[in-house]
Design a protein around this motif. Sequence first.
Motif, PDB file in Angstrom:
ATOM      1  N   ASP A  12       0.821  -1.216   0.000  1.00  0.00           N
ATOM      2  CA  ASP A  12       0.000   0.000   0.000  1.00  0.00           C
ATOM      3  C   ASP A  12       0.855   1.265   0.000  1.00  0.00           C
ATOM      4  OD1 ASP A  12      -2.268  -1.561   0.068  1.00  0.00           O
ATOM      5  OD2 ASP A  12      -2.542  -1.388   2.235  1.00  0.00           O
ATOM      6  N   LEU A  13       1.946   1.237   0.771  1.00  0.00           N
ATOM      7  CA  LEU A  13       2.794   2.418   0.877  1.00  0.00           C
ATOM      8  C   LEU A  13       3.756   2.558  -0.300  1.00  0.00           C
ATOM      9  CD1 LEU A  13       3.729   2.259   4.688  1.00  0.00           C
ATOM     10  CD2 LEU A  13       1.948   3.639   3.613  1.00  0.00           C
ATOM     11  N   GLY A  14       4.235   1.417  -0.807  1.00  0.00           N
ATOM     12  CA  GLY A  14       5.242   1.451  -1.860  1.00  0.00           C
ATOM     13  C   GLY A  14       4.687   1.638  -3.250  1.00  0.00           C
ATOM     14  N   VAL A  15       3.515   1.060  -3.513  1.00  0.00           N
ATOM     15  CA  VAL A  15       2.916   1.152  -4.845  1.00  0.00           C
ATOM     16  C   VAL A  15       1.467   1.608  -4.707  1.00  0.00           C
ATOM     17  CG1 VAL A  15       2.788   0.004  -7.097  1.00  0.00           C
ATOM     18  CG2 VAL A  15       4.282  -0.932  -5.316  1.00  0.00           C
ATOM     19  N   PRO A  16       1.231   2.821  -4.215  1.00  0.00           N
ATOM     20  CA  PRO A  16      -0.153   3.269  -3.981  1.00  0.00           C
ATOM     21  C   PRO A  16      -0.991   3.346  -5.254  1.00  0.00           C
ATOM     22  CG  PRO A  16       1.382   5.095  -3.758  1.00  0.00           C
ATOM     23  CD  PRO A  16       2.210   3.859  -3.840  1.00  0.00           C
ATOM     24  N   SER A  17      -0.357   3.647  -6.395  1.00  0.00           N
ATOM     25  CA  SER A  17      -1.106   3.746  -7.655  1.00  0.00           C
ATOM     26  C   SER A  17      -1.680   2.398  -8.074  1.00  0.00           C
ATOM     27  CB  SER A  17      -0.204   4.286  -8.763  1.00  0.00           C
ATOM     28  OG  SER A  17       0.935   3.444  -8.941  1.00  0.00           O
ATOM     29  N   LEU A  18      -0.999   1.328  -7.716  1.00  0.00           N
ATOM     30  CA  LEU A  18      -1.503  -0.018  -8.018  1.00  0.00           C
ATOM     31  C   LEU A  18      -2.433  -0.501  -6.918  1.00  0.00           C
ATOM     32  CD1 LEU A  18      -1.439  -2.458  -9.890  1.00  0.00           C
ATOM     33  CD2 LEU A  18       0.605  -3.254  -8.682  1.00  0.00           C
ATOM     34  N   SER A  19      -2.088  -0.215  -5.668  1.00  0.00           N
ATOM     35  CA  SER A  19      -2.909  -0.649  -4.538  1.00  0.00           C
ATOM     36  C   SER A  19      -4.308  -0.055  -4.596  1.00  0.00           C
ATOM     37  CB  SER A  19      -2.231  -0.260  -3.225  1.00  0.00           C
ATOM     38  OG  SER A  19      -3.051  -0.536  -2.119  1.00  0.00           O
ATOM     39  N   VAL A  20      -4.396   1.207  -5.001  1.00  0.00           N
ATOM     40  CA  VAL A  20      -5.691   1.885  -4.998  1.00  0.00           C
ATOM     41  C   VAL A  20      -6.675   1.222  -5.953  1.00  0.00           C
ATOM     42  CG1 VAL A  20      -5.186   3.546  -6.850  1.00  0.00           C
ATOM     43  CG2 VAL A  20      -6.734   4.196  -4.963  1.00  0.00           C
TER      44      VAL A  20
END
Length: 326
Positions: free
Chosen positions: A54-62
């Motif tokens: 969530d913190l490292g890849v927020p654009s993918l997590s979202v």
Amino acid sequence: MLSSWSTSLNLVFFSLTWTTIAMTYSPLQLEFFGPLFLRTLLYLLPSAAFLLFDLGVPSLSVEIKAQGEMGLPARQRGGAAKVRRVVGWSVFNVMLAVVIQAGVEWLTTDVLRMRSLLLIKGSTWSFNHLPNPWTLAKHAILGLVSRNILQYYIHKHILHSPTGGTFARLHQSWHHSVYVPYSFVASYDHPACYLLYRFLPLYLPAIAFRFHIMTYLLLLALFSLEDVFTYSGYTVLPSTIMLRGMARRIDAHMMSQGKGNFGPLGVLDWVNGTTLGADLVDDLREEMERHDVQERTGRAIDGAGDAAGGLAAKFKNRSKRGKGRG
């Protein structure tokens, strides 16, 4: 035949491994290191992996968060400092429960010289250390049912009751200071509330009915994975029926500040009318529609009817030919 042999060998190796462990370590060591290993492997490490994602890849997590950008931990109220607080207290609560369980075992066996509260050594199955399969299954179901009942009524009538007093205030100011859940939030609460709601509903039935420690560890593993996935905030989950519906109900519980959805499975919420949003029946109905269960069942019935009709026609034709020859 090979599959049967393979299963038998696996059971033998498992029996030997468990017997060796039970003979090597004391009940106190088993009650400390067993829960510690499972909680670390199946709850803390997966929760850390989800948080790093969530913190490292927020654009993918979202893209796979049920609440979109609102579900990202760092975007919620308090930011990174709040995330650090949640992680720190979550790890503390998990370790606290492990230490308390080991402490109770030490007090019981080493100080009071009584038998272990959980059945650890001595059983009616092979090698005298494994639980009877029927007893294991019966106690697992009993533990699952009793935990869900206890959690529902503790959650509703103590942690979210106007008469809940200190527990209700602490639960609201700690656990519900997070608006949208992520996995570490499952164990983020005031330690007293955590023990009351997370630890005791499993541990009390286990010692009341004296579960075998293997049954207890099995349930602990199951509930650890449940916490990881249902609090993750993700829409992509291993189970489409149980976990997805449970995750939706937890989201609704957190976002409503505890107005409903007090039980993990949703059964008692459905019975008592405290469900927020879709209930358990709606989840099952939606799942059936998604997989076209009714349509497939209808096709299977029609196919069986056609096959039966064709078979009857063949017998009838044979009977006519036999009469003609006669």
